[in-house]
Motif scaffolding. Structure first.
Motif, PDB file in Angstrom:
ATOM      1  N   LYS A   6       0.600  -1.002   0.287  1.00  0.00           N
ATOM      2  CA  LYS A   6       0.190  -0.203   0.207  1.00  0.00           C
ATOM      3  C   LYS A   6       0.561   1.012  -0.115  1.00  0.00           C
ATOM      4  O   LYS A   6       0.129   1.780  -0.353  1.00  0.00           O
ATOM      5  N   TYR A   7       2.305   0.943   0.757  1.00  0.00           N
ATOM      6  CA  TYR A   7       2.686   2.269   0.911  1.00  0.00           C
ATOM      7  C   TYR A   7       3.782   2.000   0.564  1.00  0.00           C
ATOM      8  O   TYR A   7       4.585   0.775  -0.017  1.00  0.00           O
ATOM      9  N   ASN A   8       5.151   2.994  -0.131  1.00  0.00           N
ATOM     10  CA  ASN A   8       6.747   2.963  -0.571  1.00  0.00           C
ATOM     11  C   ASN A   8       7.760   3.324   0.946  1.00  0.00           C
ATOM     12  O   ASN A   8       6.812   4.413   1.056  1.00  0.00           O
ATOM     13  N   ILE A   9       8.792   2.940  -0.182  1.00  0.00           N
ATOM     14  CA  ILE A   9       9.668   3.733   0.979  1.00  0.00           C
ATOM     15  C   ILE A   9       9.640   4.952   0.652  1.00  0.00           C
ATOM     16  O   ILE A   9       9.415   5.208  -0.459  1.00  0.00           O
ATOM     17  N   GLY A  10       9.877   6.528   1.679  1.00  0.00           N
ATOM     18  CA  GLY A  10       9.603   7.818   2.105  1.00  0.00           C
ATOM     19  C   GLY A  10       8.560   7.638   1.720  1.00  0.00           C
ATOM     20  O   GLY A  10       8.376   8.706   1.950  1.00  0.00           O
ATOM     21  N   ASP A  11       7.518   7.533   1.905  1.00  0.00           N
ATOM     22  CA  ASP A  11       5.975   7.681   1.888  1.00  0.00           C
ATOM     23  C   ASP A  11       6.029   7.781   3.841  1.00  0.00           C
ATOM     24  O   ASP A  11       6.256   7.515   4.565  1.00  0.00           O
ATOM     25  N   ARG A  23       1.632   9.394  15.213  1.00  0.00           N
ATOM     26  CA  ARG A  23       2.272  10.130  14.905  1.00  0.00           C
ATOM     27  C   ARG A  23       3.462  10.052  13.818  1.00  0.00           C
ATOM     28  O   ARG A  23       2.147   8.659  12.791  1.00  0.00           O
ATOM     29  N   HIS A  24       3.803  10.730  12.899  1.00  0.00           N
ATOM     30  CA  HIS A  24       3.851  10.852  11.691  1.00  0.00           C
ATOM     31  C   HIS A  24       5.305  10.729  10.681  1.00  0.00           C
ATOM     32  O   HIS A  24       5.575  11.071  12.032  1.00  0.00           O
ATOM     33  N   SER A  25       6.043   9.372  10.141  1.00  0.00           N
ATOM     34  CA  SER A  25       7.395   9.098   9.997  1.00  0.00           C
ATOM     35  C   SER A  25       6.947   9.134   8.242  1.00  0.00           C
ATOM     36  O   SER A  25       6.088   8.391   8.272  1.00  0.00           O
ATOM     37  N   PRO A  26       8.024   9.131   8.013  1.00  0.00           N
ATOM     38  CA  PRO A  26       8.640   8.269   6.424  1.00  0.00           C
ATOM     39  C   PRO A  26       8.689   6.905   6.833  1.00  0.00           C
ATOM     40  O   PRO A  26       9.760   6.757   7.785  1.00  0.00           O
ATOM     41  N   ILE A  27       8.788   6.515   6.244  1.00  0.00           N
ATOM     42  CA  ILE A  27       8.853   4.432   5.829  1.00  0.00           C
ATOM     43  C   ILE A  27      10.440   4.748   5.338  1.00  0.00           C
ATOM     44  O   ILE A  27      10.925   5.089   4.296  1.00  0.00           O
ATOM     45  N   HIS A  28      11.342   3.884   6.077  1.00  0.00           N
ATOM     46  CA  HIS A  28      12.445   3.638   5.928  1.00  0.00           C
ATOM     47  C   HIS A  28      12.825   2.444   5.904  1.00  0.00           C
ATOM     48  O   HIS A  28      13.809   2.725   5.014  1.00  0.00           O
ATOM     49  N   ALA A  29      11.924   1.300   6.017  1.00  0.00           N
ATOM     50  CA  ALA A  29      12.697  -0.390   5.005  1.00  0.00           C
ATOM     51  C   ALA A  29      10.894  -0.837   5.142  1.00  0.00           C
ATOM     52  O   ALA A  29      10.150  -0.071   5.927  1.00  0.00           O
ATOM     53  N   GLU A  42       0.245 -16.766   3.187  1.00  0.00           N
ATOM     54  CA  GLU A  42       0.200 -15.431   3.603  1.00  0.00           C
ATOM     55  C   GLU A  42       0.874 -14.494   3.545  1.00  0.00           C
ATOM     56  O   GLU A  42       1.810 -14.976   4.059  1.00  0.00           O
ATOM     57  N   VAL A  43       0.685 -13.553   2.891  1.00  0.00           N
ATOM     58  CA  VAL A  43       1.606 -12.256   2.932  1.00  0.00           C
ATOM     59  C   VAL A  43       1.595 -11.429   4.444  1.00  0.00           C
ATOM     60  O   VAL A  43       0.688 -10.880   4.568  1.00  0.00           O
ATOM     61  N   GLU A  44       3.056 -11.342   5.420  1.00  0.00           N
ATOM     62  CA  GLU A  44       2.818 -10.845   6.056  1.00  0.00           C
ATOM     63  C   GLU A  44       3.798  -8.676   5.681  1.00  0.00           C
ATOM     64  O   GLU A  44       4.979  -9.292   5.702  1.00  0.00           O
ATOM     65  N   LEU A  45       3.514  -8.001   5.995  1.00  0.00           N
ATOM     66  CA  LEU A  45       4.157  -7.084   5.622  1.00  0.00           C
ATOM     67  C   LEU A  45       4.299  -6.564   6.667  1.00  0.00           C
ATOM     68  O   LEU A  45       3.173  -5.598   7.355  1.00  0.00           O
ATOM     69  N   GLY A  46       5.042  -5.559   6.312  1.00  0.00           N
ATOM     70  CA  GLY A  46       5.760  -4.569   7.858  1.00  0.00           C
ATOM     71  C   GLY A  46       6.373  -3.287   7.236  1.00  0.00           C
ATOM     72  O   GLY A  46       7.397  -3.527   6.356  1.00  0.00           O
ATOM     73  N   TYR A  47       6.884  -1.873   7.988  1.00  0.00           N
ATOM     74  CA  TYR A  47       6.761  -1.007   7.322  1.00  0.00           C
ATOM     75  C   TYR A  47       7.744  -0.145   8.823  1.00  0.00           C
ATOM     76  O   TYR A  47       7.174  -0.463   9.959  1.00  0.00           O
ATOM     77  N   CYS A  48       8.803   0.208   8.489  1.00  0.00           N
ATOM     78  CA  CYS A  48       9.674   0.811   9.418  1.00  0.00           C
ATOM     79  C   CYS A  48       9.862   2.442   9.195  1.00  0.00           C
ATOM     80  O   CYS A  48       9.976   2.717   8.470  1.00  0.00           O
TER      81      CYS A  48
END
Length: 75
Positions: A6-11, A23-29, A42-48
């Motif tokens: 749904k999101y990309n690095i930098g979003d 809180r808000h922050s850009p996605i790092h990884a 099943e795919v599990e996604l995580g955003y750093c």
């Protein structure tokens, strides 16, 4: 297999952290895991996110929102 996120690095995304703060922050990884069992894959996604060291930094796709308003609607 194609994994769409749904999101990309930098979003920049909004989350509710483990202290209940919004809180808000850009996605790092981005990381993913693929779990395959009797019922299918099943795919599990995580955003750093770029929070200071010592705080939670990985969030699931269902915990991230593009705007503060969207985050507030989800509560």
């Amino acid at each position: 297999m194609t994994i769409e996120t749904k999101y990309n690095i930098g979003d920049e995304v909004w989350v509710k952290d483990d202290k209940g703060e919004m809180r808000h922050s850009p996605i790092h990884a981005i990381h993913y895991g693929i779990w395959d069992d009797y019922y299918g894959a099943e795919v599990e996604l995580g955003y750093c996110l770029e929070f200071p060291i010592g705080e939670r930094s990985w969030y699931g796709e269902n915990e991230c929102f593009p705007t503060k308003e969207e985050l507030l609607k989800s509560l």
